[in-house]
Design a protein around this motif. Structure first.
Motif, PDB file in Angstrom:
ATOM      1  N   LEU A 110       0.823  -1.201   0.000  1.00 35.20           N
ATOM      2  CA  LEU A 110       0.000   0.000   0.000  1.00 35.20           C
ATOM      3  C   LEU A 110       0.862   1.258   0.000  1.00 35.20           C
ATOM      4  CD1 LEU A 110      -2.686   1.491   0.227  1.00 35.20           C
ATOM      5  CD2 LEU A 110      -2.576   1.175   2.710  1.00 35.20           C
ATOM      6  N   LEU A 111       1.916   1.271   0.795  1.00 38.92           N
ATOM      7  CA  LEU A 111       2.794   2.441   0.847  1.00 38.92           C
ATOM      8  C   LEU A 111       3.448   2.695  -0.507  1.00 38.92           C
ATOM      9  CD1 LEU A 111       4.500   2.035   4.353  1.00 38.92           C
ATOM     10  CD2 LEU A 111       2.499   3.406   3.719  1.00 38.92           C
ATOM     11  N   ASP A 112       3.764   1.626  -1.217  1.00 35.87           N
ATOM     12  CA  ASP A 112       4.308   1.782  -2.565  1.00 35.87           C
ATOM     13  C   ASP A 112       3.290   2.434  -3.491  1.00 35.87           C
ATOM     14  OD1 ASP A 112       6.738   0.687  -1.905  1.00 35.87           O
ATOM     15  OD2 ASP A 112       6.260  -1.329  -2.642  1.00 35.87           O
ATOM     16  N   GLU A 113       2.031   1.993  -3.378  1.00 39.14           N
ATOM     17  CA  GLU A 113       0.969   2.573  -4.206  1.00 39.14           C
ATOM     18  C   GLU A 113       0.780   4.057  -3.889  1.00 39.14           C
ATOM     19  OE1 GLU A 113      -0.732   1.430  -6.712  1.00 39.14           O
ATOM     20  OE2 GLU A 113       0.136  -0.581  -6.659  1.00 39.14           O
ATOM     21  N   ILE A 114       0.788   4.393  -2.620  1.00 42.44           N
ATOM     22  CA  ILE A 114       0.626   5.792  -2.219  1.00 42.44           C
ATOM     23  C   ILE A 114       1.795   6.633  -2.729  1.00 42.44           C
ATOM     24  CG2 ILE A 114       0.581   7.348  -0.226  1.00 42.44           C
ATOM     25  CD1 ILE A 114      -0.923   5.109   1.287  1.00 42.44           C
ATOM     26  N   GLU A 115       3.000   6.082  -2.644  1.00 42.97           N
ATOM     27  CA  GLU A 115       4.199   6.794  -3.094  1.00 42.97           C
ATOM     28  C   GLU A 115       4.136   7.068  -4.603  1.00 42.97           C
ATOM     29  OE1 GLU A 115       7.901   8.643  -2.899  1.00 42.97           O
ATOM     30  OE2 GLU A 115       6.616   7.948  -1.242  1.00 42.97           O
ATOM     31  N   ARG A 116       3.611   6.100  -5.367  1.00 41.10           N
ATOM     32  CA  ARG A 116       3.546   6.252  -6.820  1.00 41.10           C
ATOM     33  C   ARG A 116       2.349   7.070  -7.281  1.00 41.10           C
ATOM     34  NH1 ARG A 116       4.975   0.600  -6.823  1.00 41.10           N
ATOM     35  NH2 ARG A 116       2.770   0.089  -7.064  1.00 41.10           N
ATOM     36  N   SER A 117       1.371   7.233  -6.399  1.00 37.73           N
ATOM     37  CA  SER A 117       0.109   7.851  -6.800  1.00 37.73           C
ATOM     38  C   SER A 117       0.282   9.303  -7.240  1.00 37.73           C
ATOM     39  CB  SER A 117      -0.902   7.786  -5.642  1.00 37.73           C
ATOM     40  OG  SER A 117      -2.094   8.444  -6.006  1.00 37.73           O
ATOM     41  N   HIS A 124      -2.542  16.393  -2.338  1.00 46.89           N
ATOM     42  CA  HIS A 124      -3.035  17.419  -1.411  1.00 46.89           C
ATOM     43  C   HIS A 124      -2.783  17.003   0.035  1.00 46.89           C
ATOM     44  CE1 HIS A 124      -5.653  20.415   0.422  1.00 46.89           C
ATOM     45  NE2 HIS A 124      -6.276  19.438   1.057  1.00 46.89           N
ATOM     46  N   TYR A 125      -3.060  15.738   0.340  1.00 47.16           N
ATOM     47  CA  TYR A 125      -2.850  15.265   1.719  1.00 47.16           C
ATOM     48  C   TYR A 125      -1.378  15.360   2.097  1.00 47.16           C
ATOM     49  CZ  TYR A 125      -3.000  12.470   5.942  1.00 47.16           C
ATOM     50  OH  TYR A 125      -2.881  12.058   7.259  1.00 47.16           O
ATOM     51  N   ASN A 126      -0.505  14.929   1.207  1.00 48.14           N
ATOM     52  CA  ASN A 126       0.926  14.946   1.505  1.00 48.14           C
ATOM     53  C   ASN A 126       1.459  16.368   1.681  1.00 48.14           C
ATOM     54  OD1 ASN A 126       1.173  12.156   1.461  1.00 48.14           O
ATOM     55  ND2 ASN A 126       1.677  12.086  -0.719  1.00 48.14           N
ATOM     56  N   GLU A 133       1.243  10.432   8.934  1.00 53.57           N
ATOM     57  CA  GLU A 133       1.925  10.513   7.647  1.00 53.57           C
ATOM     58  C   GLU A 133       1.100   9.917   6.524  1.00 53.57           C
ATOM     59  OE1 GLU A 133       6.152   9.083   5.578  1.00 53.57           O
ATOM     60  OE2 GLU A 133       5.734   8.665   7.696  1.00 53.57           O
ATOM     61  N   GLN A 134       0.383   8.830   6.812  1.00 54.58           N
ATOM     62  CA  GLN A 134      -0.387   8.147   5.774  1.00 54.58           C
ATOM     63  C   GLN A 134      -1.804   8.699   5.709  1.00 54.58           C
ATOM     64  OE1 GLN A 134       1.426   6.550   3.889  1.00 54.58           O
ATOM     65  NE2 GLN A 134       3.180   6.453   5.288  1.00 54.58           N
ATOM     66  N   PRO A 135      -2.443   8.630   4.560  1.00 52.40           N
ATOM     67  CA  PRO A 135      -3.790   9.185   4.388  1.00 52.40           C
ATOM     68  C   PRO A 135      -4.836   8.369   5.138  1.00 52.40           C
ATOM     69  CG  PRO A 135      -3.134   7.988   2.436  1.00 52.40           C
ATOM     70  CD  PRO A 135      -1.915   8.049   3.310  1.00 52.40           C
ATOM     71  N   PRO A 136      -6.001   8.935   5.362  1.00 52.18           N
ATOM     72  CA  PRO A 136      -7.084   8.209   6.037  1.00 52.18           C
ATOM     73  C   PRO A 136      -7.581   7.046   5.176  1.00 52.18           C
ATOM     74  CG  PRO A 136      -7.881  10.295   5.175  1.00 52.18           C
ATOM     75  CD  PRO A 136      -6.399  10.318   5.009  1.00 52.18           C
ATOM     76  N   VAL A 137      -8.348   6.189   5.799  1.00 50.55           N
ATOM     77  CA  VAL A 137      -8.730   4.934   5.172  1.00 50.55           C
ATOM     78  C   VAL A 137      -9.511   5.137   3.882  1.00 50.55           C
ATOM     79  CG1 VAL A 137     -10.830   4.687   6.577  1.00 50.55           C
ATOM     80  CG2 VAL A 137      -9.732   2.648   5.603  1.00 50.55           C
ATOM     81  N   TRP A 138     -10.354   6.179   3.806  1.00 52.51           N
ATOM     82  CA  TRP A 138     -11.150   6.363   2.601  1.00 52.51           C
ATOM     83  C   TRP A 138     -10.289   6.787   1.410  1.00 52.51           C
ATOM     84  CZ3 TRP A 138     -12.167   8.938   7.221  1.00 52.51           C
ATOM     85  CH2 TRP A 138     -11.704  10.259   7.322  1.00 52.51           C
TER      86      TRP A 138
END
Length: 289
Positions: A110-117, A124-126, A133-138
């Motif tokens: 999941l962290l890889d997906e967020i990093e590539r997103s 905006h969240y970052n 550090e990580q975005p909310p579940v939704w």
């Protein structure tokens, strides 16, 4: 093999390839008298293989359309339950998962997906937040593939959580978890343009015991064939997109290709008469299709 239209045959062999198209004329071959020999049944035309190929392509598109809707619904149901019960970032708590190793692998993926997103909401969240550090579940749910989501769902420690997510679909949590894994497998076949119509699955789904109409629709003698998947998809589409005519479109597609051996797909005799396939004559397409 009869080739009534040589130009058409050459077109398909060039743009589909001999190897891919050959899978669709295998049902028309006779048993080889000598190992390695190939002989067709009398009257076999290359048009038969092309018709099966086109049918399978249309079937994959129809299945992909349904799986997309089911995936979006599952994402929303998973995120909603965890947010309400554990808070926006509670999904990251390792204590709510059963197998630590599986949790660690899922989190890393999941962290890889967020990093590539490159999604605007992730950017905006970052830019605005650094704690947590990580975005909310939704948000996390939106960057997950169906395969990733099935692993997060299946690894939830408490049956009550899995059951709460499964409840809106009228399914037991064990059925929903197995179905999420199975639909990931089916989706990958479709996404990679694999043969679907008479595929023998290696990743199967648990046969549901409820609701009654779905249970009656199942064919327990063909658990590795496509039919049970189609029946379950049709049931779920009735929940996530109740105005859809997906089942009607599927039935029309199946009827349009008599060459598609229904037994090879796992369809039971008189399947159209089962309650799960009774489509209302007054039902019309919704904006969701």
């Amino acid at each position: 093999m009869v080739i009534p239209d040589r130009a058409k045959a050459e077109h398909y062999l060039r743009h589909v390839s001999y190897y891919r198209l050959r899978a669709y004329w295998l049902p028309f071959e006779q048993a080889a008298a000598v190992n390695g020999d190939h002989r067709f049944k009398a009257g076999t035309s290359i048009e038969d293989a092309i018709a099966l190929y086109v049918f399978d392509r249309q079937l994959r598109l129809l299945v992909m359309d349904a799986v997309e809707r089911i995936e979006v619904s599952l994402r929303g149901g998973w995120a909603y339950h965890l947010a309400v019960k554990y808070g926006p970032h509670g999904y990251l708590d390792p204590n709510i998962y059963d197998r630590p190793h599986h949790y660690a692998k899922a989190l890393a993926s999941l962290l890889d997906e967020i990093e590539r997103s490159k999604d605007t909401f992730i950017i905006h969240y970052n830019q605005k937040y650094d704690d947590p550090e990580q975005p909310p579940v939704w948000m996390a749910a939106e960057v997950m593939s169906l395969g990733q989501l099935s692993k997060w769902l299946g690894n939830l420690k408490f049956r009550a959580d899995r059951q709460a997510i499964a409840r809106p679909y009228g399914l037991d949590e064990k059925v929903l978890v197995s179905l999420a894994h199975h639909l990931t497998y089916v989706r990958n076949i479709c996404a990679h343009h694999g043969r679907l119509w008479n595929k023998q699955f290696t990743v199967t789904m648990t046969i549901p015991n409820a609701p009654g109409a779905l249970k009656l629709a199942m064919n327990p003698e063909a658990t590795r064939r496509l039919y049970n998947t189609l029946a379950t998809i049709g049931y779920l589409i009735g929940i996530v997109a109740p105005g859809s005519e997906w089942r009607k479109h599927l039935m029309s597609l199946v009827a349009s290709c008599p060459l598609a051996d229904l037994a090879a797909m796992g369809f039971p005799a008189k399947w159209q008469t089962l309650p799960a396939w009774q489509v209302s004559k007054t039902q019309s397409d919704s904006p969701l299709g």
